[in-house]
Design an enzyme around this catalytic site. Structure first.
Site, PDB file in Angstrom:
ATOM      1  N   ILE A   1     -84.035  22.375 -18.439  1.00  0.00           N
ATOM      2  CA  ILE A   1     -84.376  23.023 -19.606  1.00  0.00           C
ATOM      3  C   ILE A   1     -84.595  22.103 -20.628  1.00  0.00           C
ATOM      4  CG2 ILE A   1     -83.269  24.723 -21.309  1.00  0.00           C
ATOM      5  CD1 ILE A   1     -83.007  25.856 -18.747  1.00  0.00           C
TER       6      ILE A   1
ATOM      7  N   ASN B   1     -73.710  26.719 -18.691  1.00  0.00           N
ATOM      8  CA  ASN B   1     -74.216  26.390 -17.192  1.00  0.00           C
ATOM      9  C   ASN B   1     -72.884  26.225 -16.297  1.00  0.00           C
ATOM     10  OD1 ASN B   1     -76.020  25.400 -15.047  1.00  0.00           O
ATOM     11  ND2 ASN B   1     -75.026  23.288 -15.318  1.00  0.00           N
TER      12      ASN B   1
ATOM     13  N   HIS C   1     -71.746  24.436 -12.957  1.00  0.00           N
ATOM     14  CA  HIS C   1     -72.028  23.168 -12.172  1.00  0.00           C
ATOM     15  C   HIS C   1     -70.715  23.058 -11.289  1.00  0.00           C
ATOM     16  CE1 HIS C   1     -73.777  19.564 -11.178  1.00  0.00           C
ATOM     17  NE2 HIS C   1     -72.500  18.913 -10.888  1.00  0.00           N
TER      18      HIS C   1
ATOM     19  N   MET D   1     -82.212  25.982 -11.015  1.00  0.00           N
ATOM     20  CA  MET D   1     -82.476  24.496 -10.585  1.00  0.00           C
ATOM     21  C   MET D   1     -83.556  23.859 -11.345  1.00  0.00           C
ATOM     22  SD  MET D   1     -79.624  24.758  -8.835  1.00  0.00           S
ATOM     23  CE  MET D   1     -79.634  23.129  -7.790  1.00  0.00           C
ATOM     24  N   ARG D   2     -83.614  24.143 -12.639  1.00  0.00           N
ATOM     25  CA  ARG D   2     -84.965  23.515 -13.436  1.00  0.00           C
ATOM     26  C   ARG D   2     -84.007  22.949 -14.759  1.00  0.00           C
ATOM     27  NH1 ARG D   2     -89.018  25.098 -10.399  1.00  0.00           N
ATOM     28  NH2 ARG D   2     -90.258  23.518 -11.626  1.00  0.00           N
TER      29      ARG D   2
ATOM     30  N   GLY E   1     -77.639  33.625  -5.827  1.00  0.00           N
ATOM     31  CA  GLY E   1     -77.376  34.559  -6.715  1.00  0.00           C
ATOM     32  C   GLY E   1     -75.712  35.057  -6.563  1.00  0.00           C
ATOM     33  N   SER E   2     -74.939  34.082  -5.880  1.00  0.00           N
ATOM     34  CA  SER E   2     -73.437  34.573  -5.738  1.00  0.00           C
ATOM     35  C   SER E   2     -73.056  34.823  -7.184  1.00  0.00           C
ATOM     36  CB  SER E   2     -72.888  33.846  -4.805  1.00  0.00           C
ATOM     37  OG  SER E   2     -72.922  32.635  -5.221  1.00  0.00           O
ATOM     38  N   ASN E   3     -73.240  33.609  -8.000  1.00  0.00           N
ATOM     39  CA  ASN E   3     -72.707  33.941  -9.541  1.00  0.00           C
ATOM     40  C   ASN E   3     -73.055  34.808  -9.968  1.00  0.00           C
ATOM     41  OD1 ASN E   3     -70.784  31.419  -9.803  1.00  0.00           O
ATOM     42  ND2 ASN E   3     -72.635  30.422  -8.675  1.00  0.00           N
TER      43      ASN E   3
HETATM   44  C1  GAR Z   1     -74.106  27.209  -7.532  1.00  0.00           C
HETATM   45  O1  GAR Z   1     -73.015  26.308  -6.653  1.00  0.00           O
HETATM   46  C2  GAR Z   1     -74.281  26.344  -8.899  1.00  0.00           C
HETATM   47  O2  GAR Z   1     -72.963  25.618  -9.446  1.00  0.00           O
HETATM   48  C3  GAR Z   1     -75.334  25.349  -8.603  1.00  0.00           C
HETATM   49  O3  GAR Z   1     -76.001  26.196  -7.576  1.00  0.00           O
HETATM   50  C4  GAR Z   1     -75.388  27.192  -6.920  1.00  0.00           C
HETATM   51  C5  GAR Z   1     -75.981  28.404  -6.873  1.00  0.00           C
HETATM   52  O4  GAR Z   1     -75.474  29.355  -6.226  1.00  0.00           O
HETATM   53  N1  GAR Z   1     -75.810  24.889  -9.508  1.00  0.00           N
HETATM   54  C6  GAR Z   1     -76.276  23.813  -9.746  1.00  0.00           C
HETATM   55  O5  GAR Z   1     -76.217  22.770  -8.828  1.00  0.00           O
HETATM   56  C7  GAR Z   1     -76.821  23.238 -11.162  1.00  0.00           C
HETATM   57  N2  GAR Z   1     -77.120  21.898 -11.432  1.00  0.00           N
HETATM   58  P1  GAR Z   1     -75.595  30.930  -6.339  1.00  0.00           P
HETATM   59  O6  GAR Z   1     -77.192  31.076  -6.335  1.00  0.00           O
HETATM   60  O7  GAR Z   1     -75.067  31.722  -4.980  1.00  0.00           O
HETATM   61  O8  GAR Z   1     -74.948  31.273  -7.560  1.00  0.00           O
END
Ligand code: GAR
Length: 203
Positions: free
Chosen positions: A95, A109, A111, A92-93, A14-16
């Site tokens: 849609i 999204n 990526h 990570m699912r 969940g850093s984003n």
């Molecule tokens: C992030 O790096 C995001 O880009 C990636 O998961 C990580 C989640 O980090 N998403 C994917 O790879 C989607 N295909 P976070 O939970 O710390 O935000």
């Protein structure tokens, strides 16, 4: 807090999500994060939402007969709350059309690679294994494919010969956290226009 009503979908750290919540808190992002949707009850992002006072809709996919079944419930919750934008931030699912169709052009999204290179899981590791000298991050609209929707914004991250996933990942995550809140703000301000595969940012 006011502005666009958004839901953030996340599965992990969940850093984003935190970057978005912090930007709202700091007054840099004119949206209301109405809801976190999470498919992993134990994920750290759930605690982040609770600490930020943001409602959560947490579910276990295996409690449902199909993806469509849980997405139908999610859609009802999003509609009940009047959600105007979905932000997939480490969700990570896959849609399905249940959500993609009603939210096409209103679901984005992030990526961890420069799409269309290295879609799917582990974009950071895929780029390293390929031996690229630059990689980066992409924010895009979600369509029916795997990380294949129209690209809104990208940032480049250089790859050092000595990089490993452990050393590259923090720079990718920093680039994501720097990019995503600004893109969401541009959408909230009505500056992002989708025209076929092209995305134009005005003003
Ligand atoms: C992030 O790096 C995001 O880009 C990636 O998961 C990580 C989640 O980090 N998403 C994917 O790879 C989607 N295909 P976070 O939970 O710390 O935000």
């Amino acid at each position: 807090m006011a502005g666009l009503k958004i839901a953030v979908f996340a599965s992990g750290q969940g850093s984003n999500f935190q970057a978005l919540a912090d930007a709202v808190q700091a007054g840099r992002l004119d949206v209301t994060i109405e809801l976190l949707v999470c498919d992993k009850p134990q994920a750290p992002v759930v605690g982040r939402a609770e600490r930020a006072g943001i409602d959560t809709w947490v579910f276990k996919p295996k409690d449902y007969p199909s993806r469509e079944a849980y997405e139908t419930e999610i859609l009802a919750e999003l509609e009940r709350r009047g959600i105007e934008l979905i932000v997939l931030a480490g969700y990570m699912r896959i849609i399905t059309p249940v959500l993609v169709e009603p939210y096409y052009g209103r679901m984005i999204n992030i990526h961890p690679a420069l799409l269309p290179s290295f879609p799917g899981v582990n974009g950071i590791g895929q780029a390293l294994d390929y031996g690229v000298k630059v990689t980066g991050v992409t924010v895009h609209y979600v369509d029916g494919g795997m990380d294949s929707g129209p690209i809104i914004a990208q940032r480049v991250v250089e790859v050092a010969d000595s990089d490993t996933e452990e050393t590259l990942a923090p720079r990718i995550h920093a680039a994501e956290q720097a990019l995503l809140p600004g893109v969401v703000q541009q959408i909230a301000q009505g500056k992002v226009k989708l025209d076929g595969r092209k995305v134009m940012i005005t003003g």
